[in-house]
Write a protein that holds these residues in place. Structure first.
Motif, PDB file in Angstrom:
ATOM      1  N   GLY A  85       0.817  -1.209   0.000  1.00 41.18           N
ATOM      2  CA  GLY A  85       0.000   0.000   0.000  1.00 41.18           C
ATOM      3  C   GLY A  85       0.848   1.255   0.000  1.00 41.18           C
ATOM      4  N   THR A 105      -2.529   5.906  -6.097  1.00 38.00           N
ATOM      5  CA  THR A 105      -3.014   5.355  -4.827  1.00 38.00           C
ATOM      6  C   THR A 105      -4.023   4.238  -5.052  1.00 38.00           C
ATOM      7  OG1 THR A 105      -2.665   7.461  -3.685  1.00 38.00           O
ATOM      8  CG2 THR A 105      -4.191   5.902  -2.662  1.00 38.00           C
ATOM      9  N   ASN A 109      -3.511   0.470  -3.841  1.00 44.44           N
ATOM     10  CA  ASN A 109      -4.310   0.096  -2.666  1.00 44.44           C
ATOM     11  C   ASN A 109      -5.605  -0.644  -2.993  1.00 44.44           C
ATOM     12  OD1 ASN A 109      -2.337   1.543  -1.360  1.00 44.44           O
ATOM     13  ND2 ASN A 109      -3.685   3.135  -0.577  1.00 44.44           N
ATOM     14  N   ASN A 134      -7.188  -8.430   3.495  1.00 45.10           N
ATOM     15  CA  ASN A 134      -6.878  -7.159   2.847  1.00 45.10           C
ATOM     16  C   ASN A 134      -6.560  -6.131   3.931  1.00 45.10           C
ATOM     17  OD1 ASN A 134      -7.428  -8.148   0.219  1.00 45.10           O
ATOM     18  ND2 ASN A 134      -9.617  -7.809   0.517  1.00 45.10           N
ATOM     19  N   SER A 136      -6.568  -2.907   5.458  1.00 40.29           N
ATOM     20  CA  SER A 136      -7.346  -1.690   5.268  1.00 40.29           C
ATOM     21  C   SER A 136      -6.875  -0.625   6.255  1.00 40.29           C
ATOM     22  CB  SER A 136      -8.835  -2.003   5.432  1.00 40.29           C
ATOM     23  OG  SER A 136      -9.624  -0.883   5.127  1.00 40.29           O
ATOM     24  N   TYR A 152      -5.911   8.164   0.080  1.00 43.07           N
ATOM     25  CA  TYR A 152      -5.734   6.963   0.901  1.00 43.07           C
ATOM     26  C   TYR A 152      -7.068   6.470   1.462  1.00 43.07           C
ATOM     27  CZ  TYR A 152      -3.887   3.965   4.635  1.00 43.07           C
ATOM     28  OH  TYR A 152      -3.599   2.907   5.466  1.00 43.07           O
ATOM     29  N   SER A 155      -9.430   5.051  -1.160  1.00 36.73           N
ATOM     30  CA  SER A 155      -8.982   3.746  -1.670  1.00 36.73           C
ATOM     31  C   SER A 155      -9.277   2.638  -0.672  1.00 36.73           C
ATOM     32  CB  SER A 155      -7.487   3.787  -2.003  1.00 36.73           C
ATOM     33  OG  SER A 155      -6.678   3.879  -0.842  1.00 36.73           O
ATOM     34  N   LYS A 156      -9.173   2.944   0.610  1.00 36.98           N
ATOM     35  CA  LYS A 156      -9.440   1.922   1.629  1.00 36.98           C
ATOM     36  C   LYS A 156     -10.945   1.664   1.774  1.00 36.98           C
ATOM     37  CE  LYS A 156      -5.188   1.009   2.756  1.00 36.98           C
ATOM     38  NZ  LYS A 156      -4.584  -0.296   2.431  1.00 36.98           N
TER      39      LYS A 156
END
Length: 231
Positions: A85, A105, A109, A134, A136, A152, A155-156
């Motif tokens: 990541g 990103t 990610n 995954n 996160s 960020y 994407s999470k």
């Protein structure tokens, strides 16, 4: 168990590789640069159970090649830990965001874990007790959203949704899927002020993979200690 870990050469990925090896698992350490990773991953007796695997999660050809290598040399795997990541545009306001960095990103990610699962899931389905983890972040919680970390956090959040969808797809095949908040830990990403130790997080994640923690949450978004996280 045979476990694939992406971004395995530093930070949480390195801690996961070391803890997994110490617990007797065969670790397939996915790294972008083999030469730069040898010193940290293969220089001790315990780390002889770690096999370096060239793997760039942003390059589908690299992921395909890695999956073929694992199939030819090992046959099956028992778990995937999508750890690779990036944290870009950290201090940017929305007016100043570089959208190219936003794309990078998401490529790492979000699309990275999708590429890995796409090509490694057939090897995972051959086992009888498998896991997809995954990595996160609490930043991906919609209910606890804050202004900042746009690239960020978004994407999470997307990764959490993918994890929930993937869980629906594979739950009948005895595969557990979790999106795990690792805590604020001392890594290049977390910084020196972080209170957590990545080794503690790694141990908690392996407790989940090994079935040592009972997960009561119906959602897949949990902490490394197995507690539910708000979506």
């Amino acid at each position: 168990m045979r476990i694939l870990i992406t971004g395995a050469n530093r930070g949480l990925g390195l801690a996961l590789s070391q803890v997994g090896a110490e617990r007797g698992h065969q670790i397939l350490a996915g790294v972008r640069n083999i030469q730069q990773s040898e010193a940290s991953l293969t220089q001790s007796e315990i780390n002889k159970s770690i096999s370096l695997l060239p793997l760039d999660v942003t390059d589908e050809e690299s992921v395909t090649s890695a999956a073929n290598t694992v199939k030819e040399n090992f046959g099956t795997i028992d778990a995937i830990i999508n750890n690779a990541g990036v944290l870009l545009e950290r201090d940017k306001q929305i007016e100043d965001l570089d959208l190219d960095q936003m794309k990078v990103t998401f490529d790492v990610n979000f699309f990275g874990p999708i590429r890995v699962v796409k090509h490694f899931l057939p090897l995972l389905m051959m086992g009888d007790r498998s896991s997809i983890i995954n990595i996160s972040s609490e930043a991906g919680s919609i209910s606890n959203a804050y202004a900042g970390d746009y690239a960020y956090a978004s994407s999470k959040t997307a990764l959490n949704m993918f994890s929930q969808q993937l869980n629906q797809y594979v739950k009948s095949k005895n595969i557990n899927v979790y999106a795990i908040h690792p805590g604020w830990i001392k890594t290049d990403m977390g910084g020196v002020r972080a209170p957590g130790d990545p080794m503690d997080t790694a141990k908690g994640i392996f407790d989940i993979i090994e079935g040592k923690r009972e997960i009561g949450s119906q959602n897949v978004f949990i902490t490394y200690e197995g507690q539910p996280m708000p979506l």
